[in-house]
Structure formats: C-alpha cells, structure tokens
Design a protein around this motif. Structure first.
Motif, PDB file in Angstrom:
ATOM      1  N   ASP A 107       0.593  -1.231   0.043  1.00 22.85           N
ATOM      2  CA  ASP A 107       0.000   0.058  -0.077  1.00 22.85           C
ATOM      3  C   ASP A 107       0.779   1.200   0.002  1.00 22.85           C
ATOM      4  O   ASP A 107       0.450   2.106  -0.306  1.00 22.85           O
ATOM      5  CB  ASP A 107      -1.002   0.113   1.261  1.00 22.85           C
ATOM      6  CG  ASP A 107      -2.071  -1.175   1.137  1.00 22.85           C
ATOM      7  OD1 ASP A 107      -2.201  -1.640  -0.017  1.00 22.85           O
ATOM      8  OD2 ASP A 107      -2.655  -1.262   2.273  1.00 22.85           O
ATOM      9  N   ASN A 108       2.074   1.096   0.720  1.00 24.80           N
ATOM     10  CA  ASN A 108       2.910   2.353   0.490  1.00 24.80           C
ATOM     11  C   ASN A 108       4.194   2.099  -0.198  1.00 24.80           C
ATOM     12  O   ASN A 108       5.327   2.902  -0.087  1.00 24.80           O
ATOM     13  CB  ASN A 108       3.358   2.546   2.142  1.00 24.80           C
ATOM     14  CG  ASN A 108       2.087   2.957   2.921  1.00 24.80           C
ATOM     15  OD1 ASN A 108       1.716   3.909   2.947  1.00 24.80           O
ATOM     16  ND2 ASN A 108       1.779   1.754   3.711  1.00 24.80           N
ATOM     17  N   ILE A 109       4.198   1.405  -1.330  1.00 19.91           N
ATOM     18  CA  ILE A 109       5.242   1.170  -2.135  1.00 19.91           C
ATOM     19  C   ILE A 109       5.907   2.410  -2.693  1.00 19.91           C
ATOM     20  O   ILE A 109       7.026   2.309  -2.960  1.00 19.91           O
ATOM     21  CB  ILE A 109       4.876   0.157  -3.353  1.00 19.91           C
ATOM     22  CG1 ILE A 109       6.037  -0.449  -3.729  1.00 19.91           C
ATOM     23  CG2 ILE A 109       4.011   0.787  -4.274  1.00 19.91           C
ATOM     24  CD1 ILE A 109       5.784  -2.091  -4.452  1.00 19.91           C
ATOM     25  N   GLU A 110       5.135   3.610  -2.962  1.00 18.97           N
ATOM     26  CA  GLU A 110       5.782   4.734  -3.433  1.00 18.97           C
ATOM     27  C   GLU A 110       6.832   5.259  -2.648  1.00 18.97           C
ATOM     28  O   GLU A 110       7.649   6.000  -2.802  1.00 18.97           O
ATOM     29  CB  GLU A 110       4.697   5.610  -3.874  1.00 18.97           C
ATOM     30  CG  GLU A 110       3.669   5.992  -2.948  1.00 18.97           C
ATOM     31  CD  GLU A 110       2.754   5.199  -2.439  1.00 18.97           C
ATOM     32  OE1 GLU A 110       2.687   3.987  -3.130  1.00 18.97           O
ATOM     33  OE2 GLU A 110       1.525   5.534  -1.994  1.00 18.97           O
ATOM     34  N   ASN A 111       6.880   4.978  -1.158  1.00 25.09           N
ATOM     35  CA  ASN A 111       7.771   5.410  -0.504  1.00 25.09           C
ATOM     36  C   ASN A 111       9.097   4.734  -0.458  1.00 25.09           C
ATOM     37  O   ASN A 111      10.040   5.042   0.666  1.00 25.09           O
ATOM     38  CB  ASN A 111       6.899   5.548   1.003  1.00 25.09           C
ATOM     39  CG  ASN A 111       6.106   6.384   1.014  1.00 25.09           C
ATOM     40  OD1 ASN A 111       5.866   7.454   0.446  1.00 25.09           O
ATOM     41  ND2 ASN A 111       5.028   6.116   1.864  1.00 25.09           N
ATOM     42  N   TYR A 112       9.185   3.588  -1.040  1.00 26.58           N
ATOM     43  CA  TYR A 112      10.491   2.667  -0.924  1.00 26.58           C
ATOM     44  C   TYR A 112      11.129   2.910  -2.225  1.00 26.58           C
ATOM     45  O   TYR A 112      10.575   3.254  -3.385  1.00 26.58           O
ATOM     46  CB  TYR A 112      10.023   1.379  -0.892  1.00 26.58           C
ATOM     47  CG  TYR A 112       9.316   0.914   0.405  1.00 26.58           C
ATOM     48  CD1 TYR A 112      10.170   0.478   1.592  1.00 26.58           C
ATOM     49  CD2 TYR A 112       8.092   1.006   0.713  1.00 26.58           C
ATOM     50  CE1 TYR A 112       9.663  -0.098   2.731  1.00 26.58           C
ATOM     51  CE2 TYR A 112       7.382   0.885   2.028  1.00 26.58           C
ATOM     52  CZ  TYR A 112       8.245   0.323   3.007  1.00 26.58           C
ATOM     53  OH  TYR A 112       7.751   0.016   4.005  1.00 26.58           O
ATOM     54  N   SER A 113      12.470   2.969  -1.955  1.00 28.37           N
ATOM     55  CA  SER A 113      13.471   2.977  -3.277  1.00 28.37           C
ATOM     56  C   SER A 113      13.476   1.501  -4.046  1.00 28.37           C
ATOM     57  O   SER A 113      13.049   0.820  -3.587  1.00 28.37           O
ATOM     58  CB  SER A 113      14.756   3.296  -2.624  1.00 28.37           C
ATOM     59  OG  SER A 113      15.599   2.038  -2.144  1.00 28.37           O
ATOM     60  N   PRO A 114      13.859   1.550  -5.363  1.00 31.87           N
ATOM     61  CA  PRO A 114      13.786   0.282  -5.980  1.00 31.87           C
ATOM     62  C   PRO A 114      14.711  -0.672  -5.218  1.00 31.87           C
ATOM     63  O   PRO A 114      14.371  -1.863  -5.151  1.00 31.87           O
ATOM     64  CB  PRO A 114      14.699   0.712  -7.199  1.00 31.87           C
ATOM     65  CG  PRO A 114      14.436   2.124  -7.458  1.00 31.87           C
ATOM     66  CD  PRO A 114      14.134   2.794  -6.070  1.00 31.87           C
ATOM     67  N   LEU A 161       3.069   3.066 -11.760  1.00 31.26           N
ATOM     68  CA  LEU A 161       1.693   3.447 -12.221  1.00 31.26           C
ATOM     69  C   LEU A 161       0.293   3.299 -11.320  1.00 31.26           C
ATOM     70  O   LEU A 161      -0.625   3.283 -11.737  1.00 31.26           O
ATOM     71  CB  LEU A 161       1.435   2.320 -13.534  1.00 31.26           C
ATOM     72  CG  LEU A 161       2.574   2.601 -14.408  1.00 31.26           C
ATOM     73  CD1 LEU A 161       2.444   1.371 -15.623  1.00 31.26           C
ATOM     74  CD2 LEU A 161       2.342   3.968 -15.244  1.00 31.26           C
ATOM     75  N   LYS A 162       0.942   2.874 -10.073  1.00 27.96           N
ATOM     76  CA  LYS A 162      -0.119   2.853  -9.218  1.00 27.96           C
ATOM     77  C   LYS A 162      -1.230   3.947  -9.096  1.00 27.96           C
ATOM     78  O   LYS A 162      -2.287   3.789  -8.917  1.00 27.96           O
ATOM     79  CB  LYS A 162       0.376   2.664  -7.528  1.00 27.96           C
ATOM     80  CG  LYS A 162      -0.461   2.351  -6.390  1.00 27.96           C
ATOM     81  CD  LYS A 162       0.333   2.249  -5.359  1.00 27.96           C
ATOM     82  CE  LYS A 162      -0.383   2.276  -4.145  1.00 27.96           C
ATOM     83  NZ  LYS A 162       0.151   3.105  -3.039  1.00 27.96           N
ATOM     84  N   ALA A 163      -0.757   5.206  -9.048  1.00 25.81           N
ATOM     85  CA  ALA A 163      -1.466   6.319  -9.056  1.00 25.81           C
ATOM     86  C   ALA A 163      -2.696   6.449  -9.929  1.00 25.81           C
ATOM     87  O   ALA A 163      -3.477   7.059  -9.662  1.00 25.81           O
ATOM     88  CB  ALA A 163      -0.369   7.845  -8.963  1.00 25.81           C
ATOM     89  N   LEU A 164      -2.498   5.741 -11.073  1.00 25.24           N
ATOM     90  CA  LEU A 164      -3.357   5.650 -12.112  1.00 25.24           C
ATOM     91  C   LEU A 164      -4.726   5.206 -11.518  1.00 25.24           C
ATOM     92  O   LEU A 164      -5.829   5.359 -12.016  1.00 25.24           O
ATOM     93  CB  LEU A 164      -3.199   5.038 -13.230  1.00 25.24           C
ATOM     94  CG  LEU A 164      -2.000   5.599 -14.155  1.00 25.24           C
ATOM     95  CD1 LEU A 164      -1.572   4.430 -15.447  1.00 25.24           C
ATOM     96  CD2 LEU A 164      -2.197   6.914 -14.850  1.00 25.24           C
TER      97      LEU A 164
END
Ligand SMILES: *Cc1c(COP(=O)(O)O)cnc(C)c1O
Length: 431
Positions: A44-51, A234-237
């Motif tokens: 759910d919070n993947i956008e806060n993690y680096s590759p 692309l999650k934000a789409l």
C-alpha cells in the motif's frame, strides 16, 4: 527457503545448492517449497520505498538466512545500479524500459544478481564452478558481463553461428578473461541440447557445471523486481494493471507471476510471442505441442519449448486462464508495429518490445478499463537490421555498445557434442 524439484517434490535443497547446481539431479526445475506473502502495508505504501528497498523486500524471503541481510542489501543495490524508466507511449499504454544496463537487455538484472550470489557462496572455496550456457542472443552477453572477472567462476557460452546480431556476437566473444565463447554450427536448440547433454554426462561430474539460464532460481527470481517497479510507477493511475511480456523461455513472465503470487496486485499477464507460439496454442487448446523452432527477427524469443512454462503451471494450475492470455505475432506484424510506434508515437521499439506492444494492444481492445504496460526488453541498437531497413534511420551506438564493438571477436568453433565435451575436459585438467 528450500526448493523442491518439479519432477519429485521429495528432493529438496537450500537456496545455495539450487543456485550452484542450477537444476535438480533428476533434471527437474527447482521451485520454492512455500510461497511467501508480503505485508499489505508495504504494498500500500510502495511509493515510499526506493527500488533497492523494494527489491530487498521481494527477494529476502526466497534467500532466507543463507546470505546475511547486509550482504544481500549490497548485492541488490549493485544489481540495480541503473534506471528502469516507465515511458508513456500513448493514452493508457506504457513501456517499462529494461535496457539501460551494461548489455542493454533485461537479462542484466538476473545475471548480475546471480553472479554476486555465486561469488558470495564460493568465496574461500578452491574449486572452480563452470557456468555453461546456451544463448539465442542476449543471455550470453548478460552472463558474460555479469560474471566477468568473478574469481572462482569460468563461463562457457554456446551460440549458434550466424544467428545472433553483430552487437550480440561481440558482447559474448570479445570479453576475454574468464569468458569463452563456443561458436556452434547449428541452431539455438542444438546449443541447448548440447548443454543439457553435458549436464547429464557422468564423465563431466568433476567439472562442477551449472547453468545461468532462467532455469537457475538465482537468475529467475530477481526478475520479479521489474513488476514491482512498474506497479510503483503506475499505481497512482488507480486502474487494474495488465502487463505484456515478450516471451521466449518464459522466465521473465514467470517471475512476474511469482511477484503476483507473493502479493503484488497485477490484474493480468499477457505472454506475447513471435511465430514460436507453443504457449498461445496451448492456452487455446490445452495441448502442449512444441514444433520445430522458427527463426524470427525477435531472435531472443526463438524458443519453441519454453523451460519455465512448467513453473507457471505449478504457480497457477487450473486457474491459469484467469491470469494469463497469450498471443503470437508474425515478423510482418512486428515490423509494421516498429514503424507505427516510431512514426505515430515517436517511440523507437526493438522487435521484442514491439511484440510486447502488439500483445498488450490486442488484450486492451478485448478488455478495456486496464492500464497497460509492455516490457521493452532490449535496446533497438541490438537489432539494427530490422530498425534500419524498416525506418531508414541509423541508431547511434550508446557508450556501452561502442566500447564492445571496438574489441576483438574470439571464439572456438565446434559442431558436435564430442567437441564440447573435449573442450570442457581439457579446460579442467588439473594444472
Ligand atoms: C531473453 C529475451 C526475451 C525472452 O525472455 P524469456 O525470459 O526467455 O521469456 C525477450 N526479449 C529479449 C530482448 C530477450 O533477450
């Protein structure tokens, strides 16, 4: 984590042994004995993690405590030391570019991860491992680059003479050091058969052979990373995500499907192939009937009996049709698409990426409401014939290709299994 042989679930080995031996003694592919689950909070919070953080989360349960976390963290960071951009091609259609690594094909990630794992596992041992690998094009270069200069490991690559592109050929013949290229008069399937025979050969048991094809779990599993990175972007789409994977040996798409199994919300997978369409036919008829391999312009996918398909069946079995759609495309369609993408979308695709795009578009036409991604698996410069003839443009050589093209080709020509065997025995005479 332990891994069982798909031929006999009672044969179980550690991550280390599976990575070092490649394939089980009964010739079965290894498969994890349990499927780890990532926590929802992370997804759910993947956008806060680096590759690198994402990759570490995904791979850790598969490695367990066999590599200490700080070592694994270093390995993952080194593996992902280049970019994986998601590029918008048209409304609702994105390209995940996997060609920004050292050999400009997606196989760099698997090869770099595997080489670092083997390096870790063999440190302090005094017996060499020999990686024996057959390539239809890109595997050889990625493995050569990934393992170049790694102590304790020799690499022997078999490739079909005259059937790989000039860039691909230089990438596997001009490296030197611990890398040897064997130029086989025959097809990729001939190369693959010789490699399989060598693994079975009792007289070569002393040589400690292993494979670096996607049958090796240490090359297969890190390919999960791509799908996490695409999802993050692309999650934000806010739309269900369909991912089309240009497929040959089906290692890459199988890794994506594993990523889904451990918790990544990918709505649907599309396996896009060229004329080697065993899987598209299987999905229609439920009959698995490989035919003779056909040469195409997307040569890295010229595989008629994909090794990893058994793993996909193990993952999803009866429910496979709900997860996977598969289409095959001709070279003519592929060339037409390269042209269309360039002239209408301003996007330069290679033949493999173009096949991926075709599959994605076909799926989206039948299943609206998804956001779509196709994997662009190689840089177009690796396939100059198709690009230059179709588009009438030359492609400037990127730096990492330029330096390879300035090297010297060095290969050993062979035409039979006997010659391969002699070569391996000779090379491993105690000095
Ligand atoms: C290897 C390769 C493929 C096919 O990947 P598989 O994992 O074998 O299905 C597709 N495109 C390119 C450029 C490749 O090198």
């Amino acid at each position: 984590m332990r891994y069982y042989s798909l031929n006999n679930h009672d044969i179980k080995v550690s991550f280390k042994e599976a990575a070092i031996t490649g394939i089980a003694r009964d010739k079965g592919l290894y498969f994890p004995e349990s499927i780890p689950q990532l926590d929802n909070d992370f997804i759910d919070n993947i956008e806060n993690y680096s590759p690198a953080e994402i990759a570490l989360k995904a791979i850790s349960p598969f490695v367990g405590d066999e590599i200490p976390q700080d070592e694994l963290k270093r390995i993952v960071a080194e593996t992902l030391s280049f970019d994986f951009p998601v590029v918008k091609v048209e409304e609702g259609v994105y390209s995940l570019e996997l060609f920004h690594g050292p050999t400009m094909a997606f196989k760099d990630v698997g090869a770099r991860f595997m080489s670092r794992c083997l390096d870790y596992f063999t440190k302090g041992e005094n017996k060499k491992i020999t990686i024996l690998v057959a390539t239809s094009g890109d595997t050889g270069g990625a493995v050569a680059s990934g393992f170049l200069g790694v102590e304790g490991i020799d690499v022997v690559i078999l490739y079909p003479s005259g059937k790989v592109s000039p860039v691909q050929e230089m990438q596997l013949t001009a490296m030197g050091q611990n890398i040897t290229a064997l130029e086989v008069s025959g097809t990729f399937d001939d190369c693959q058969d010789m490699v399989k025979q060598a693994f079975l050969d009792e007289e070569l048991m002393d040589v400690r052979l292993t494979s670096a094809n996607s049958i090796n779990i240490a090359r297969w599993l890190p390919q999960m990373f791509y799908y996490f990175l695409a999802y993050k972007e692309l999650k934000a789409l806010g739309k269900p995500l369909a991912i089309s994977v240009p497929s040959g040996n089906f290692g890459n798409i199988c890794a994506g499907m594993m990523a889904k199994k451990i918790g990544l919300p990918i709505a649907h997978f599309i396996a896009s192939t060229n004329a080697n369409d065993t899987v598209p036919r299987f999905m229609k008829t439920q009959q698995y009937k490989p035919e003779a391999t056909v040469e195409t312009i997307s040569n890295a996918m010229d595989v008629s009996n994909p090794s990893n398909f058994v793993r996909i069946l193990e993952l999803f079995g009866e429910s496979l049709t709900a997860e996977l759609t598969s289409y095959g495309f001709t070279d003519a369609e592929t060339l037409q698409t390269i042209k269309k993408l360039y002239t209408e979308n301003g996007y330069l695709a290679d033949p493999h990426g173009a096949v991926g795009y075709l599959g994605l578009k076909k799926f989206l036409a039948e299943n609206p409401g998804h956001a779509g991604v196709f994997l662009e698996t190689a840089h177009p410069v690796k396939f100059p014939d198709s690009i230059e003839k179709t588009l009438g443009i030359g492609i400037p050589l990127p730096e990492q290709i330029k330096s390879v093209m300035e090297g010297n080709k060095k290969s050993v020509e062979i035409s039979s299994y006997g010659e391969l065997k002699d070569f391996l025995k000779e090379k491993h005479q105690p000095k």
